[in-house]
Design a protein around this motif. Structure first.
Motif, PDB file in Angstrom:
ATOM      1  N   PRO A 157     -19.337  48.912 -84.386  1.00 37.01           N
ATOM      2  CA  PRO A 157     -19.830  47.672 -85.002  1.00 37.01           C
ATOM      3  C   PRO A 157     -19.823  46.473 -84.059  1.00 37.01           C
ATOM      4  N   ALA A 158     -18.825  46.395 -83.168  1.00 38.74           N
ATOM      5  CA  ALA A 158     -18.779  45.269 -82.239  1.00 38.74           C
ATOM      6  C   ALA A 158     -19.947  45.325 -81.262  1.00 38.74           C
ATOM      7  N   GLU A 159     -20.292  46.527 -80.816  1.00 35.59           N
ATOM      8  CA  GLU A 159     -21.444  46.681 -79.925  1.00 35.59           C
ATOM      9  C   GLU A 159     -22.726  46.285 -80.637  1.00 35.59           C
ATOM     10  N   ALA A 160     -22.856  46.688 -81.905  1.00 37.79           N
ATOM     11  CA  ALA A 160     -24.036  46.314 -82.679  1.00 37.79           C
ATOM     12  C   ALA A 160     -24.109  44.809 -82.876  1.00 37.79           C
ATOM     13  N   GLU A 161     -22.971  44.185 -83.098  1.00 35.99           N
ATOM     14  CA  GLU A 161     -22.952  42.737 -83.305  1.00 35.99           C
ATOM     15  C   GLU A 161     -23.424  41.996 -82.060  1.00 35.99           C
ATOM     16  N   ARG A 162     -23.018  42.468 -80.896  1.00 41.69           N
ATOM     17  CA  ARG A 162     -23.484  41.834 -79.649  1.00 41.69           C
ATOM     18  C   ARG A 162     -24.991  42.003 -79.479  1.00 41.69           C
ATOM     19  N   ALA A 163     -25.494  43.183 -79.828  1.00 46.41           N
ATOM     20  CA  ALA A 163     -26.931  43.427 -79.710  1.00 46.41           C
ATOM     21  C   ALA A 163     -27.723  42.557 -80.685  1.00 46.41           C
ATOM     22  N   VAL A 164     -27.219  42.408 -81.889  1.00 46.93           N
ATOM     23  CA  VAL A 164     -27.879  41.566 -82.888  1.00 46.93           C
ATOM     24  C   VAL A 164     -27.914  40.122 -82.424  1.00 46.93           C
ATOM     25  N   ALA A 165     -26.829  39.644 -81.844  1.00 49.11           N
ATOM     26  CA  ALA A 165     -26.783  38.272 -81.349  1.00 49.11           C
ATOM     27  C   ALA A 165     -27.820  38.061 -80.250  1.00 49.11           C
ATOM     28  N   ALA A 166     -27.953  39.045 -79.372  1.00 48.71           N
ATOM     29  CA  ALA A 166     -28.945  38.929 -78.294  1.00 48.71           C
ATOM     30  C   ALA A 166     -30.360  38.932 -78.855  1.00 48.71           C
ATOM     31  N   PHE A 167     -30.612  39.764 -79.843  1.00 46.90           N
ATOM     32  CA  PHE A 167     -31.946  39.826 -80.464  1.00 46.90           C
ATOM     33  C   PHE A 167     -32.273  38.503 -81.145  1.00 46.90           C
ATOM     34  N   ASN A 168     -31.320  37.977 -81.925  1.00 46.44           N
ATOM     35  CA  ASN A 168     -31.568  36.726 -82.650  1.00 46.44           C
ATOM     36  C   ASN A 168     -31.766  35.543 -81.709  1.00 46.44           C
ATOM     37  N   ALA A 169     -31.127  35.590 -80.540  1.00 47.95           N
ATOM     38  CA  ALA A 169     -31.232  34.485 -79.593  1.00 47.95           C
ATOM     39  C   ALA A 169     -32.539  34.507 -78.808  1.00 47.95           C
ATOM     40  N   ALA A 170     -33.205  35.658 -78.803  1.00 47.75           N
ATOM     41  CA  ALA A 170     -34.427  35.798 -78.009  1.00 47.75           C
ATOM     42  C   ALA A 170     -35.593  35.094 -78.683  1.00 47.75           C
ATOM     43  N   GLY A 171     -36.443  34.483 -77.873  1.00 46.81           N
ATOM     44  CA  GLY A 171     -37.646  33.850 -78.401  1.00 46.81           C
ATOM     45  C   GLY A 171     -38.680  34.871 -78.822  1.00 46.81           C
ATOM     46  N   THR A 172     -38.886  35.869 -77.974  1.00 46.88           N
ATOM     47  CA  THR A 172     -39.773  36.990 -78.262  1.00 46.88           C
ATOM     48  C   THR A 172     -39.091  38.272 -77.795  1.00 46.88           C
ATOM     49  N   VAL A 173     -39.399  39.354 -78.468  1.00 49.92           N
ATOM     50  CA  VAL A 173     -38.893  40.674 -78.064  1.00 49.92           C
ATOM     51  C   VAL A 173     -40.084  41.620 -78.101  1.00 49.92           C
ATOM     52  N   GLU A 174     -40.624  41.931 -76.944  1.00 48.07           N
ATOM     53  CA  GLU A 174     -41.794  42.793 -76.883  1.00 48.07           C
ATOM     54  C   GLU A 174     -41.384  44.260 -76.962  1.00 48.07           C
ATOM     55  N   VAL A 175     -42.080  44.994 -77.816  1.00 44.11           N
ATOM     56  CA  VAL A 175     -41.858  46.432 -77.950  1.00 44.11           C
ATOM     57  C   VAL A 175     -43.216  47.122 -77.890  1.00 44.11           C
ATOM     58  N   GLN A 176     -43.165  48.428 -77.725  1.00 46.60           N
ATOM     59  CA  GLN A 176     -44.395  49.209 -77.653  1.00 46.60           C
ATOM     60  C   GLN A 176     -44.394  50.277 -78.735  1.00 46.60           C
ATOM     61  N   ARG A 177     -45.578  50.558 -79.243  1.00 45.50           N
ATOM     62  CA  ARG A 177     -45.749  51.603 -80.242  1.00 45.50           C
ATOM     63  C   ARG A 177     -47.034  52.352 -79.928  1.00 45.50           C
ATOM     64  N   THR A 178     -46.983  53.661 -80.027  1.00 48.42           N
ATOM     65  CA  THR A 178     -48.165  54.474 -79.797  1.00 48.42           C
ATOM     66  C   THR A 178     -49.025  54.475 -81.046  1.00 48.42           C
ATOM     67  N   ALA A 179     -50.270  54.035 -80.921  1.00 46.19           N
ATOM     68  CA  ALA A 179     -51.212  53.982 -82.032  1.00 46.19           C
ATOM     69  C   ALA A 179     -52.396  54.897 -81.729  1.00 46.19           C
ATOM     70  N   LYS A 180     -53.354  54.931 -82.656  1.00 44.90           N
ATOM     71  CA  LYS A 180     -54.514  55.804 -82.470  1.00 44.90           C
ATOM     72  C   LYS A 180     -55.305  55.437 -81.227  1.00 44.90           C
ATOM     73  N   ASN A 181     -55.317  54.134 -80.912  1.00 47.96           N
ATOM     74  CA  ASN A 181     -56.099  53.665 -79.769  1.00 47.96           C
ATOM     75  C   ASN A 181     -55.272  53.534 -78.499  1.00 47.96           C
ATOM     76  N   GLY A 182     -54.084  54.141 -78.490  1.00 49.35           N
ATOM     77  CA  GLY A 182     -53.235  54.074 -77.309  1.00 49.35           C
ATOM     78  C   GLY A 182     -51.958  53.293 -77.571  1.00 49.35           C
ATOM     79  N   VAL A 183     -51.280  52.925 -76.505  1.00 54.92           N
ATOM     80  CA  VAL A 183     -50.013  52.208 -76.614  1.00 54.92           C
ATOM     81  C   VAL A 183     -50.286  50.732 -76.885  1.00 54.92           C
ATOM     82  N   ARG A 184     -49.589  50.202 -77.880  1.00 53.27           N
ATOM     83  CA  ARG A 184     -49.770  48.803 -78.262  1.00 53.27           C
ATOM     84  C   ARG A 184     -48.478  48.048 -78.025  1.00 53.27           C
TER      85      ARG A 184
END
Length: 254
Positions: free
Chosen positions: A122-149
């Motif tokens: 849980p402590a590791e998760a809490e640190r990760a959540v804090a980093a996510f919430n502090a970020a302005g944007t968090v870019e991720v990728q997902r494979t879609a029908k037309n390629g990686v988005r």
């Protein structure tokens, strides 16, 4: 024509039921329960069932919604009980109201999710959540029908925090529980996208796939951050009608 709105669940092993599988099971339940369904016109008539924002396959849910159209009026609670008996355990119809307002789908603007991360401290998760919430944007990728988005997973997240719970713990191994409120935007941001974002900003990588459950979905209140019950307006309208009728009767001349 009467319209009934239903809330149903996907629990246990039935979380792996695809939306198409559920549609087939639900149509069989309608026939077994002898529901007087309205049908579409054309060469291949289908029962008039409208599904709203179904959860992805593999995720559990306490808040899935659909609407059916009937040719004869039925009591919503009796109909709910009949359909619940006709579906397998895990696909449970838990609420029913007569549709008295428009736009059910328009009231599903956000979801509350619970993510169970077995093997994560849980402590590791809490640190990760804090980093996510502090970020302005968090870019991720997902494979879609037309390629990686590539898209931003942060802007749709209205709330993300760790949740301490000792319930449903089969072992003494570490387990982190996250609670997540996500606005329904385009492109849709799913719980697995948020997990990808946590991996990107804090290298959080659960050793086993997360167990994901939708706890609620409905209209998002920007002021309070709450996700409200989408069937509440129909219940309120049903209550208001008898009151209006009583008031009109009271004003009528003797």
């Amino acid at each position: 024509m009467q319209r009934i709105r239903l809330r149903y669940t996907k629990r246990g092993r039935l979380r792996f039921t695809s939306h198409r599988d559920f549609q087939r099971a639900f149509e069989r339940a309608l026939r077994r329960a002898e529901v007087p369904m309205a049908y579409s016109a054309g060469f291949t008539p289908h029962p008039k069932v409208s599904y709203a924002n179904a959860a992805p396959t593999g995720t559990g849910s306490e808040a899935e919604y659909l609407e059916i159209a009937l040719t004869e009026a039925r009591d919503p609670e009796l109909l709910r009980a009949l359909l619940d008996e006709s579906l397998p355990d895990g696909l449970d119809v838990v609420d029913a109201v007569e549709a008295r307002t428009s736009g059910l789908a328009d009231r599903l603007t956000a979801s509350v999710w619970e993510l169970r991360l077995d093997g994560v401290d849980p402590a590791e998760a809490e640190r990760a959540v804090a980093a996510f919430n502090a970020a302005g944007t968090v870019e991720v990728q997902r494979t879609a029908k037309n390629g990686v988005r590539t898209f931003d997973a942060r802007s749709a997240v209205a709330e993300l925090h760790t949740h301490r719970s000792t319930a449903d713990r089969p072992t003494d191994q570490p387990c982190a529980i996250l609670r997540l409120v996500v606005r329904h935007v385009t492109p849709a941001v799913r719980p697995d996208d948020v997990l990808s974002g946590l991996r990107a900003v804090a290298d959080l990588a659960p050793p086993v796939p997360a167990a994901v459950t939708r706890l609620a979905q409905g209209l998002f209140d920007e002021e309070t951050g709450a996700v409200t019950d989408p069937l509440a307006p129909d219940r309120e309208a049903a209550t208001a009608l008898p009151m209006a009728g009583s008031a009109a009767a009271a004003k009528a001349p003797a």
